[in-house]
Design a protein around this motif. Structure first.
Motif, PDB file in Angstrom:
ATOM      1  N   CYS A 103      -4.143   3.749  -8.356  1.00 52.96           N
ATOM      2  CA  CYS A 103      -4.916   3.072  -7.304  1.00 52.96           C
ATOM      3  C   CYS A 103      -4.700   3.751  -5.955  1.00 52.96           C
ATOM      4  CB  CYS A 103      -4.507   1.611  -7.197  1.00 52.96           C
ATOM      5  SG  CYS A 103      -4.817   0.655  -8.670  1.00 52.96           S
TER       6      CYS A 103
ATOM      7  N   SER B  53      -3.049  -1.930  -5.034  1.00 53.88           N
ATOM      8  CA  SER B  53      -3.493  -2.209  -6.398  1.00 53.88           C
ATOM      9  C   SER B  53      -4.288  -3.506  -6.452  1.00 53.88           C
ATOM     10  CB  SER B  53      -2.297  -2.276  -7.342  1.00 53.88           C
ATOM     11  OG  SER B  53      -1.384  -3.238  -6.901  1.00 53.88           O
TER      12      SER B  53
ATOM     13  N   GLY C 122      -0.042   1.404  -9.825  1.00 49.17           N
ATOM     14  CA  GLY C 122      -0.332   0.786  -8.532  1.00 49.17           C
ATOM     15  C   GLY C 122      -0.456   1.763  -7.397  1.00 49.17           C
ATOM     16  N   ASP C 123       0.673   2.258  -6.899  1.00 43.37           N
ATOM     17  CA  ASP C 123       0.589   3.084  -5.697  1.00 43.37           C
ATOM     18  C   ASP C 123       1.576   4.233  -5.746  1.00 43.37           C
ATOM     19  OD1 ASP C 123       2.715   1.432  -5.576  1.00 43.37           O
ATOM     20  OD2 ASP C 123       2.477   0.831  -3.505  1.00 43.37           O
TER      21      ASP C 123
ATOM     22  N   ALA D 277       1.229  -2.132 -12.048  1.00 47.56           N
ATOM     23  CA  ALA D 277       1.464  -1.981 -10.608  1.00 47.56           C
ATOM     24  C   ALA D 277       2.925  -1.616 -10.402  1.00 47.56           C
ATOM     25  CB  ALA D 277       1.134  -3.271  -9.882  1.00 47.56           C
TER      26      ALA D 277
END
Lengths: 353, 148
Positions: free
Chosen positions: A275, A296, A247-248, A320
């Motif tokens: 992402c 995401s 995700g991040d 994520a």
């Protein structure tokens, strides 16, 4: 069908449908449609050409940033439903959440719709948790069409977690930038090219990171844990996936994830994509990349699903990642627990459509 | 948390620290010095101008502060000050304009919650700490000065 037979079937199904913490979906629920709304800064990046709505004004015509976030989320959900060719009445439930206190954006956006709403909070991993729960309901026969959605807004997140926007302070180089955007997808029984085969439930991992500016490092152990357990439960390895998407984690967190995976004898350096790392053309102060629930959500529901629909990626693992902190916990010196839920998507061959 | 887990954490935290990009101290100091100095030059300019206008002593010092506070608030309202601050760091935080910015920015930000519970109540969320410890250290220095 007799009741006894059904019970036997149910027990049989229970045994085969779950291994470890990974759920295997027998009916393979489909991603029927997806939609994404993104802000002006995100438009400049890789997702600009794929998002359904790109905002030129991050206020989205509203008077406050919180209202803008809510409107983005609402727009993403109604666009996804519209693109699926369904009406409000066909949707059985909306799974949604966001980063604001009491998940106000999600529940306020749900006012606009006629279907039931189940609120989630899993920080930035809300998208995969929503997809996972949608697939569970659809696979279990409790729902035909579910919507999973989430979003975030840079300005509202800044205000809640950090400082006022106009305060002239510096951002440390390990920090990330909250994505302004929202994404939604409709998970259905039967219709759609992208199937959800399995999902791995995340465990909360906390390795003692207390730096609120370095959430990638806090979340990387959770992501590594979930991805490794997914491989263990499915008997697959990184080479079986075209892409392993987190995700991040950002640039720094991705580096840590690769190292952690490599330590466990699992090399994901070839097909891992984050992402947060790809969402921005880093030019200003994004440093390690994007973050936030919308990060995401926007990338998956625009870029990745479009590419999968076109047949470019066959099998994708989407994990994520969320940092489960609050301003109170970090103020009291608590470390940051991380979580990551993984969902496996597969592009079905066109012949089956 | 078991001992072995805590040791593992220490190893992990050390490893994370080794990866973190380092802050560019020299560049930051240079831009802080440049911008901070520029703000002082602007202050000095107004000091001369107001001196020509006939002000002197405490009146002059007060008037210069008022002008700089106004400029700090004005640039905050225009959305320029945070951009300066991002690059200048302490250079734009330490001068009185930075204090003005720390009061104005939450006042603008929380305007959406109303004038009383938003703007007025939240105005000192950042500056409150500066005021408390500024006054406190002023008192301490005063006491030390008294006994010297």
């Amino acid at each position: 069908m007799s009741c006894a037979f059904e019970c036997r079937m149910a027990r049989f199904a229970y045994i085969t449908m779950k291994k470890g913490n990974t759920l295997f979906f027998k009916t393979r629920p489909r991603v029927r449609s997806y939609a994404a709304v993104c802000g002006s800064k995100e438009k400049e990046g890789v997702i600009g050409g794929y998002a359904d709505v790109t905002l030129s004004d991050d206020m989205y015509g509203e008077s406050t940033y919180e209202k803008a976030e809510c409107k983005m989320l609402s727009a993403a959900v109604s666009l996804a439903v519209e693109k699926s060719g369904l009406t409000d009445g066909d949707i059985d439930v909306l799974f949604s959440g966001d980063l604001l206190n009491q998940i106000i954006s999600a529940s306020f956006a749900a006012r606009d719709f006629q279907f039931p709403f189940l609120g989630l909070y899993s920080a930035c991993s809300t998208m995969s948790e929503g997809m996972l729960l949608s697939a569970v309901l659809v696979d279990g026969g409790f729902a035909v069409n579910c919507v999973a959605a989430t979003g975030s807004h840079f300005a509202s997140a800044e205000r809640q977690y950090r400082y006022p926007l106009e305060l002239g302070c510096t951002r440390p180089p390990q920090s990330q930038w909250t994505v302004t955007g929202a994404g939604a997808c409709v998970v259905s029984r039967g219709a759609g090219n992208i199937a959800i085969n399995s999902a791995t439930l995340g465990r909360v991992r906390d390795w003692g990171v207390t730096d609120v500016n370095n959430m990638g490092a806090a979340m990387a152990p959770a992501a590594a844990d979930t991805i490794l357990r997914h491989f263990e439960d499915t008997g697959r390895g990184p080479e079986d996936y075209d892409m392993i998407i987190t995700g991040d984690l950002g640039a720094l967190g991705s580096r840590i994830l690769k190292d952690l995976m490599w330590e466990k004898g699992c090399d994901v350096s070839d097909n891992h994509v984050d992402c947060g790392e790809i969402v921005y053309n880093v030019i200003e102060d994004e440093f390690q990349g994007g973050s936030g629930a919308g990060c995401s959500a926007v990338v998956m529901n625009s870029y990745i699903f479009t590419k999968m629909d076109a047949g470019l990626y066959k099998r994708v693992l989407f994990a994520a990642t969320g940092a489960l902190l609050s301003t109170v916990s970090s103020g009291q010196g608590e470390s940051i627990p991380g979580i990551s839920h993984a969902v496996e998507f597969e592009r079905l061959p066109p012949a089956k459509e | 948390m078991t001992d072995s887990a805590r040791r593992g954490n220490i190893n992990y935290l050390e490893y994370v620290r080794s990866l973190e990009p380092s802050t560019k101290h020299f560049k930051n100091c240079l831009s802080a010095f440049g911008v901070g100095g520029l703000i002082c030059v602007i202050g000095q300019f107004f000091r001369y101008m107001l001196g020509f206008a006939g002000l002197s002593g405490d009146e002059l010092a007060g008037a210069v502060s008022v002008v700089l506070i106004f400029l700090g608030c004005f640039l905050t309202g225009l959305g320029v000050y945070d951009r300066i601050g991002r690059h200048a760091g302490a250079g734009s935080i330490v001068p009185i304009t930075g204090f003005a910015n720390s009061v104005t920015s939450p006042a603008i930000e929380f305007r959406t919650e109303g004038y009383i519970f938003g703007t007025a109540a939240k105005m000192f969320t950042v500056a409150g700490a500066i005021i408390v410890y500024g006054v406190f250290s002023g008192v301490m220095v005063g006491i030390i000065y008294y006994f010297l």
